[in-house]
Design a protein around this motif. Structure first.
Motif, PDB file in Angstrom:
ATOM      1  N   UNK A  61      14.675   1.353   4.884  1.00 55.41           N
ATOM      2  CA  UNK A  61      13.323   1.264   4.322  1.00 55.41           C
ATOM      3  C   UNK A  61      12.342   1.344   5.485  1.00 55.41           C
ATOM      4  N   UNK A  62      11.723   2.504   5.638  1.00 56.42           N
ATOM      5  CA  UNK A  62      10.883   2.783   6.799  1.00 56.42           C
ATOM      6  C   UNK A  62       9.412   2.923   6.445  1.00 56.42           C
ATOM      7  N   UNK A  63       9.123   2.934   5.161  1.00 56.52           N
ATOM      8  CA  UNK A  63       7.749   3.080   4.687  1.00 56.52           C
ATOM      9  C   UNK A  63       7.529   2.068   3.570  1.00 56.52           C
ATOM     10  N   UNK A  64       6.350   2.057   2.967  1.00 52.81           N
ATOM     11  CA  UNK A  64       6.103   1.167   1.839  1.00 52.81           C
ATOM     12  C   UNK A  64       7.082   1.474   0.715  1.00 52.81           C
ATOM     13  N   UNK A  65       7.545   0.433   0.063  1.00 55.60           N
ATOM     14  CA  UNK A  65       8.595   0.608  -0.942  1.00 55.60           C
ATOM     15  C   UNK A  65       8.198   1.585  -2.043  1.00 55.60           C
TER      16      UNK A  65
END
Length: 278
Positions: A61-65
C-alpha cells in the motif's frame, strides 16, 4: 558524521531496526531503501475501528487506500497494477518468494499497533537522518526536529503549526548548510515541503546565502511528485527547493513506467553522495 538523536522513542526504535537490517544483511547505502521498506512499508491498512491491521489486496500500500480499486470486470486498476509491479520488484531485490513479500514488510510499524501515520513519519525522518549521518560527508553533523526560532532568532514563520520544527538540519563547522523536509507521503492540496521552504528559505538565505533546501519522500503518486519537482531548481532556477529526493527513484519511475515528467527527481543515494558539496 554524527547524528544527534531525536527524543522520539518510537523513531529511535525504528532507526535501530533499520541498522539491524543493514548489519544482518550486509547492506550499504545502495540497499538502505530496502531496509526502510522492510520497516515502514505494509501490504495492510490500519483499521481504526478495530485497532488492528487489515489485509488490502495483498499488495504494498503505497498510496491512499481509495486509489486502489478493482474495475467492473474484476481486473486491477492502474494504481493497483503499479503496486503489484513494485511488490514484484521488492521481492526480487530481497531475493524472497513473491508470495512471502507481505510478511517481510512493515516489521517496525506493525509492532506498534497504533494509527501509523505519525509514527511512520517520525521514523522516516529519523532513518533518513541516520542514512545521511552514516553514509554522507563525515564533516557534517545531522540534527532532527530543530526549532526554527532558535536557529533563526528574531524571525516569524507563517506556518500552520504553532510549534514548527525543521525535520533535519545539516551543519558544517557549526553552521547550517542544509534544511530538509521529510514526508513519507503528502497531500496534493497541502504540500508541506513547499510551504516550509517558502517560510524558511528567504530568512535562511539572508544569513547563509549558500544554504540548501531538500524535500525527501517515499510518495508514489506521479502527479504529487511532479507538483514538487516542477518547483525545484533543476526546473525553476529561482525555486526555494534544491531538489525532491525519493527513497528509491526507480520505484516511482522505471518500475512503474513513469519516466519523463520525473526526470529531475533525485534518488536518495545520489543525494547522500552530494553532501560533500553542501
Amino acid at each position: 558524521m554524527p547524528r544527534i538523536p531525536t527524543n522520539n522513542l518510537n523513531a529511535n526504535t525504528a532507526v535501530q531496526a533499520f541498522i539491524n537490517d543493514l548489519t544482518s544483511n550486509k547492506w550499504g547505502l545502495n540497499e538502505a531503501w530496502l531496509a526502510v521498506s522492510k520497516q515502514l512499508m505494509t501490504c495492510e491498512i490500519w483499521d481504526e475501528l478495530r485497532k488492528t491491521w487489515a489485509q488490502y489486496y495483498n499488495q504494498p500500500v503505497l498510496r491512499e487506500r481509495n486509489d486502489y480499486k478493482l474495475l467492473a470486470n474484476g481486473s486491477p486498476n492502474k494504481a493497483l497494477q503499479e503496486s503489484t509491479l513494485v511488490g514484484d520488484y521488492i521481492a526480487r531485490k530481497l531475493k524472497i518468494p513473491r508470495h512471502d513479500l507481505c510478511s517481510y514488510l512493515g516489521k517496525f510499524l506493525k509492532t506498534l499497533s497504533i494509527q501509523p501515520q505519525n509514527p511512520r513519519g517520525h521514523a522516516f525522518r529519523s532513518i533518513v537522518a541516520e542514512t545521511l549521518a552514516r553514509y554522507g560527508d563525515p564533516q557534517i553533523t545531522v540534527e532532527e526536529e530543530v526549532n526554527p526560532y532558535i536557529l533563526f532568532p528574531g524571525n516569524q514563520f507563517n506556518l500552520r503549526s504553532k510549534n514548527p520544527r525543521i525535520d533535519i538540519v545539516a551543519y558544517r563547522d557549526g553552521l547550517p548548510v542544509a534544511l530538509c523536509s521529510t514526508r513519507w507521503t503528502y497531500r496534493h492540496d497541502r504540500v508541506d515541503i513547499l510551504e516550509e521552504a517558502r517560510a524558511y528559505m528567504p530568512v535562511a538565505k539572508q544569513i547563509y546565502p549558500n544554504i540548501h533546501y531538500f524535500g525527501i519522500t517515499a510518495e508514489m503518486n506521479p502527479a504529487r511528485l511532479k507538483k514538487v519537482v516542477d518547483q525545484t531548481k533543476p526546473v525553476s532556477p529561482s525555486a526555494d527547493v534544491d531538489c525532491l529526493v525519493h527513497l528509491h527513484k526507480p520505484l516511482a519511475t522505471t518500475v512503474v513506467n513513469h519516466n519523463g515528467d520525473l526526470a529531475h527527481l533525485v534518488d536518495l543515494v545520489d543525494w547522500v553522495h552530494s553532501s560533500p558539496n553542501w
